[in-house]
Design a protein around this motif. Structure first.
Motif: not given
Length: 94
Positions: A53-76
């Protein structure tokens, strides 16, 4: 310990602000080199967020992490760099 509690409260306050769940459309132009670097940075941030729990992403939750993972895939994918990125990851693990 008190400082950690204050940081946690700040992150939770930021993430609960009005409008934080609204989608945002981004129109960006990056070089392929910058796209690879951005994808690597995002993945490193996602990996680091799981460590504690030392970063904003930790508090954002799994849904935000999944959204970012999808964003990385689309970006590439849009940059035609999916295969290159995967091979670079394999090389860095070896």
């Amino acid at each position: 310990m008190e400082n950690k509690v204050e940081v946690n409260l700040l992150f939770e306050t930021l993430l609960s602000s009005p409008g934080m769940n609204e989608p945002v459309k981004l129109d960006i132009k990056l070089t392929r080199k910058a796209t690879l670097a951005l994808a690597a940075g995002l993945q490193a941030g996602l990996t680091g967020a799981k460590e504690g729990p030392s970063s904003l992403l930790f508090f954002a939750g799994e849904a935000v992490a999944a959204d970012l993972g999808d964003f990385i895939e689309r970006l590439l994918s849009k940059a035609g760099l999916t295969e290159v990125h995967e091979k670079l990851q394999q090389l860095s693990k070896a």
